[in-house]
Design an enzyme around this catalytic site. Structure first.
Site, PDB file in Angstrom:
ATOM      1  N   ARG A   1      -3.351  -9.973   5.525  1.00 24.46           N
ATOM      2  CA  ARG A   1      -3.812  -9.874   4.090  1.00 24.46           C
ATOM      3  C   ARG A   1      -2.674  -9.411   3.116  1.00 24.46           C
ATOM      4  O   ARG A   1      -2.293  -8.382   3.533  1.00 24.46           O
ATOM      5  CB  ARG A   1      -5.087  -9.151   3.849  1.00 24.46           C
ATOM      6  CG  ARG A   1      -5.596  -9.153   2.230  1.00 24.46           C
ATOM      7  CD  ARG A   1      -6.960  -8.198   2.514  1.00 24.46           C
ATOM      8  NE  ARG A   1      -7.409  -8.035   1.056  1.00 24.46           N
ATOM      9  CZ  ARG A   1      -7.034  -7.200   0.301  1.00 24.46           C
ATOM     10  NH1 ARG A   1      -6.202  -6.483   0.393  1.00 24.46           N
ATOM     11  NH2 ARG A   1      -7.644  -7.355  -0.999  1.00 24.46           N
TER      12      ARG A   1
ATOM     13  N   LYS B   1       0.964  -1.323   0.104  1.00 19.93           N
ATOM     14  CA  LYS B   1       0.038   0.252  -0.079  1.00 19.93           C
ATOM     15  C   LYS B   1       0.782   1.335  -0.050  1.00 19.93           C
ATOM     16  O   LYS B   1       2.221   1.324   0.186  1.00 19.93           O
ATOM     17  CB  LYS B   1      -1.096  -0.042   1.223  1.00 19.93           C
ATOM     18  CG  LYS B   1      -2.118  -0.824   0.950  1.00 19.93           C
ATOM     19  CD  LYS B   1      -3.199  -0.742   1.981  1.00 19.93           C
ATOM     20  CE  LYS B   1      -4.474  -1.876   1.599  1.00 19.93           C
ATOM     21  NZ  LYS B   1      -5.305  -2.025   2.813  1.00 19.93           N
TER      22      LYS B   1
HETATM   23  C1  7PJ Z   1      -8.323  -4.298   2.097  1.00 20.32           C
HETATM   24  C2  7PJ Z   1      -9.080  -5.171   1.992  1.00 20.32           C
HETATM   25  C3  7PJ Z   1      -7.848  -4.366   3.525  1.00 20.32           C
HETATM   26  C4  7PJ Z   1      -9.594  -5.767   3.740  1.00 20.32           C
HETATM   27  C5  7PJ Z   1      -8.543  -3.870   0.213  1.00 20.32           C
HETATM   28  C6  7PJ Z   1      -5.535  -3.226  -1.483  1.00 20.32           C
HETATM   29  C7  7PJ Z   1      -6.717  -2.613  -1.683  1.00 20.32           C
HETATM   30  N1  7PJ Z   1      -9.823  -5.860   2.628  1.00 20.32           N
HETATM   31  N2  7PJ Z   1      -9.403  -4.906   0.236  1.00 20.32           N
HETATM   32  N3  7PJ Z   1      -8.644  -4.933   4.255  1.00 20.32           N
HETATM   33  N4  7PJ Z   1      -7.715  -3.504   1.081  1.00 20.32           N
HETATM   34  N5  7PJ Z   1     -10.275  -6.506   4.796  1.00 20.32           N
HETATM   35  O1  7PJ Z   1      -5.577  -4.549  -1.435  1.00 20.32           O
HETATM   36  O2  7PJ Z   1      -4.453  -2.655  -1.493  1.00 20.32           O
HETATM   37  O3  7PJ Z   1      -7.067  -3.538   3.909  1.00 20.32           O
HETATM   38  S1  7PJ Z   1      -8.228  -3.577  -1.767  1.00 20.32           S
END
Ligand code: 7PJ
Length: 281
Positions: free
Chosen positions: A259, A225
């Site tokens: 994640r 990010k």
């Molecule tokens: C996140 C997400 C996050 C959760 C995205 C990216 C943008 N879901 N979906 N947490 N970010 N739970 O992957 O940079 O931080 S999309």
């Protein structure tokens, strides 16, 4: 799959034993860090297989790009991106699949086709979402976002970032319980990069453990990010080291699900943490 499988009772001498790695599979043509590379069905399946072999516990499929400024995706397009892939993954692999969506219809169809977790960056605030989840038993990740993807990075403001996000979680937990979604199904995520300045993102990371007071597992998503890129002045392809540093801090702060795009490297970092967490002879 229940959250108890995601978050079994913590054993004090093995604090990192229960950490799960969630591998990101973006199927949007405009998703920022894969640049559409995996938008093709077959390459997506290869990517899933690689992530499983690398040690992913959960595969998170996202059919809607939520990066700052991203365009909205309509329901039919999102269903077309997500459902065939979900069905193929569930038929080919024995793996927990999470669906990253904010649309009630996509949640409903995903659950019918075997989704194990719903991951909603809008924390079930969209029309019909609470009702769909109340009819099922899958775990749900409730993420905090200030504003909406198109405008969220314009001027994020908090009185006290931890207290404000905690208040949001409390109100969403209450809304879920009122709708008939048991608290034990919920996972909380402070939403790194979603309506937070660079400084605010690092304040959050430093204090992530404070959300443990809410008694639910915490998910942390910082992989590749801007909070990494802008701190280090690195392009999206050069954010691995910084991303790993944030993942390790999140684990040390008690996050139970990490994640990430780079599963193999994150699993290695987790194993190092686990090694030092073993009791010494
Ligand atoms: C996140 C997400 C996050 C959760 C995205 C990216 C943008 N879901 N979906 N947490 N970010 N739970 O992957 O940079 O931080 S999309």
């Amino acid at each position: 799959m229940s959250t108890s499988k995601l978050n079994p009772a913590e054993s004090p001498d093995k604090p990192f034993q229960q950490v799960k790695i969630m591998g990101i599979l973006n199927v949007t043509p405009d998703s920022f860090s894969d640049g559409g590379k995996f938008s093709h069905f077959d390459s997506a399946l290869i990517q899933v297989e690689t992530m499983i072999n690398d040690g992913a516990d959960i595969i998170d499929i996202g059919g809607e790009s939520t990066r700052p400024g991203a365009a909205e995706v309509n329901e039919q397009d999102e269903l077309k991106r997500v459902i065939p892939l979900l069905k193929a993954i569930k038929s080919k692999f024995d793996i927990c699949v999470s669906i990253d969506t904010s649309k009630a219809k996509v949640m409903e169809e995903s659950i019918i086709h075997g989704a194990d977790v719903i991951n909603d960056v809008r924390a079930l605030q969209n029309e019909g979402c609470l009702a769909v989840l109340a009819q099922s038993s899958v775990p749900v990740c409730l993420m905090h976002m200030q504003g909406l993807p198109r405008t969220m990075q314009a001027k994020p403001q908090y009185d006290n970032i931890i207290a404000d996000i905690k208040k949001f979680f409390e109100s969403r937990i209450q809304a879920c319980e009122q709708a008939g979604i048991n608290k034990s199904r919920l996972i909380l995520d402070p939403g790194f990069g979603f309506g937070k300045t660079l400084e605010q993102n690092y304040q959050l990371l430093a204090q992530l453990a404070k959300f443990k007071a809410l008694g639910l597992p915490i998910l942390s998503g910082t992989s590749r990010k801007s909070m990494v890129g802008n701190l280090l002045n690195r392009d999206v392809t050069e954010r691995l080291s910084g991303s790993l540093a944030t993942a390790i801090i999140a684990m040390q702060q008690g996050a139970k699900i990490i994640r990430v795009h780079d599963v193999k490297e994150t699993v290695d970092a987790l194993k190092v943490l686990q090694a030092v967490a073993q009791p010494t002879e």
